[in-house]
Design a protein around this motif. Structure first.
Motif, mmCIF file in Angstrom:
data_model
loop_
_atom_site.group_PDB
_atom_site.id
_atom_site.type_symbol
_atom_site.label_atom_id
_atom_site.label_comp_id
_atom_site.label_asym_id
_atom_site.label_seq_id
_atom_site.Cartn_x
_atom_site.Cartn_y
_atom_site.Cartn_z
ATOM 1 N N TYR A 5 0.812 -0.954 0.210
ATOM 2 C CA TYR A 5 -0.170 -0.145 0.103
ATOM 3 C C TYR A 5 1.334 1.433 -0.051
ATOM 4 O O TYR A 5 1.640 1.138 0.562
ATOM 5 C CB TYR A 5 -1.208 -0.084 1.537
ATOM 6 C CG TYR A 5 -2.229 1.385 1.279
ATOM 7 C CD1 TYR A 5 -2.794 1.449 0.590
ATOM 8 C CD2 TYR A 5 -2.214 2.062 2.395
ATOM 9 C CE1 TYR A 5 -3.894 1.923 0.466
ATOM 10 C CE2 TYR A 5 -2.382 3.041 1.767
ATOM 11 C CZ TYR A 5 -3.530 3.387 1.541
ATOM 12 O OH TYR A 5 -4.606 4.146 1.876
ATOM 13 N N GLU A 6 0.447 2.091 -1.092
ATOM 14 C CA GLU A 6 1.287 3.365 -1.234
ATOM 15 C C GLU A 6 -0.116 4.268 -0.128
ATOM 16 O O GLU A 6 -0.790 4.844 -0.579
ATOM 17 C CB GLU A 6 1.796 3.787 -1.403
ATOM 18 C CG GLU A 6 2.211 5.352 -2.416
ATOM 19 C CD GLU A 6 2.888 6.018 -3.559
ATOM 20 O OE1 GLU A 6 3.063 6.314 -3.261
ATOM 21 O OE2 GLU A 6 2.510 5.145 -4.931
ATOM 22 N N ALA A 7 0.676 4.950 0.955
ATOM 23 C CA ALA A 7 -0.051 5.837 2.004
ATOM 24 C C ALA A 7 -0.041 7.489 1.462
ATOM 25 O O ALA A 7 1.227 7.409 1.368
ATOM 26 C CB ALA A 7 0.233 5.751 3.409
ATOM 27 N N ASP A 12 -3.025 6.976 7.227
ATOM 28 C CA ASP A 12 -3.468 5.693 6.509
ATOM 29 C C ASP A 12 -2.180 4.334 7.055
ATOM 30 O O ASP A 12 -3.136 3.439 6.495
ATOM 31 C CB ASP A 12 -3.395 6.047 5.133
ATOM 32 C CG ASP A 12 -5.125 6.706 5.203
ATOM 33 O OD1 ASP A 12 -5.947 6.565 5.448
ATOM 34 O OD2 ASP A 12 -5.421 7.515 3.677
ATOM 35 N N ALA A 13 -1.221 5.030 6.861
ATOM 36 C CA ALA A 13 0.245 4.454 6.813
ATOM 37 C C ALA A 13 -0.484 3.832 7.990
ATOM 38 O O ALA A 13 -0.140 2.177 8.076
ATOM 39 C CB ALA A 13 1.093 5.031 6.715
ATOM 40 N N VAL A 16 -3.312 0.912 7.774
ATOM 41 C CA VAL A 16 -2.582 -0.490 7.436
ATOM 42 C C VAL A 16 -1.828 -1.331 8.589
ATOM 43 O O VAL A 16 -2.201 -2.499 7.983
ATOM 44 C CB VAL A 16 -2.661 -0.049 5.832
ATOM 45 C CG1 VAL A 16 -2.084 -1.143 5.506
ATOM 46 C CG2 VAL A 16 -3.540 0.578 5.440
ATOM 47 N N GLU A 32 8.665 6.814 6.054
ATOM 48 C CA GLU A 32 8.425 7.432 7.402
ATOM 49 C C GLU A 32 8.803 8.526 8.252
ATOM 50 O O GLU A 32 8.721 9.300 8.834
ATOM 51 C CB GLU A 32 7.549 6.297 8.518
ATOM 52 C CG GLU A 32 6.986 6.742 9.762
ATOM 53 C CD GLU A 32 6.215 5.811 10.823
ATOM 54 O OE1 GLU A 32 5.760 5.972 11.399
ATOM 55 O OE2 GLU A 32 7.156 4.601 11.174
ATOM 56 N N VAL A 49 3.747 1.333 2.664
ATOM 57 C CA VAL A 49 3.533 0.146 3.906
ATOM 58 C C VAL A 49 3.822 -1.269 2.823
ATOM 59 O O VAL A 49 3.308 -1.498 2.629
ATOM 60 C CB VAL A 49 1.843 -0.306 3.945
ATOM 61 C CG1 VAL A 49 1.976 -1.599 5.267
ATOM 62 C CG2 VAL A 49 1.437 0.898 4.638
ATOM 63 N N LEU A 68 -10.297 2.477 2.489
ATOM 64 C CA LEU A 68 -9.626 3.652 2.987
ATOM 65 C C LEU A 68 -10.037 4.740 2.086
ATOM 66 O O LEU A 68 -10.660 4.325 0.974
ATOM 67 C CB LEU A 68 -8.076 2.993 2.724
ATOM 68 C CG LEU A 68 -7.608 2.394 3.559
ATOM 69 C CD1 LEU A 68 -6.291 1.598 3.022
ATOM 70 C CD2 LEU A 68 -7.035 3.381 4.912
#
Length: 91
Positions: A5-7, A12-13, A16, A32, A49, A68
């Motif tokens: 997943y690309e937050a 959101d990160a 997930v 991060e 992620v 999301l």
């Protein structure tokens, strides 16, 4: 490690991440520490992620099932205990 997943943002990160870790899937958040850096770094969209290659199929199914980037459900009139009319003014 594969990106599952690309937050769009840090919240959101972590949503997930917690969903995956609840299923005992190890997670690494790439980028991060760079969030909000000055200079050439973008302020958003830098958190990836990542999960191990072996569990990627399971992790991608979990991420796909998460709500999301969906607008909240329309709950107008449901459970609304606020009085209607001119006597009620928002603060």
């Amino acid at each position: 490690m594969k990106v599952v997943y690309e937050a769009a943002n840090l919240i959101d990160a972590h949503l997930v991440r917690h969903a995956l870790e609840a299923q005992e899937i190890p997670v690494f958040l790439k980028g991060e520490a760079l969030l909000g850096g000055m200079g050439e770094l973008p302020l958003f969209g830098t958190i990836l992620v990542c999960v191990p290659d072996v569990v990627w199929p399971e992790a991608s199914e979990i991420v796909a099932s998460l709500p999301l980037n969906e607008p909240p459900a329309d709950t107008a009139g449901e459970g609304d205990d606020l009085p209607d009319g001119p006597e009620w003014l928002p603060a």
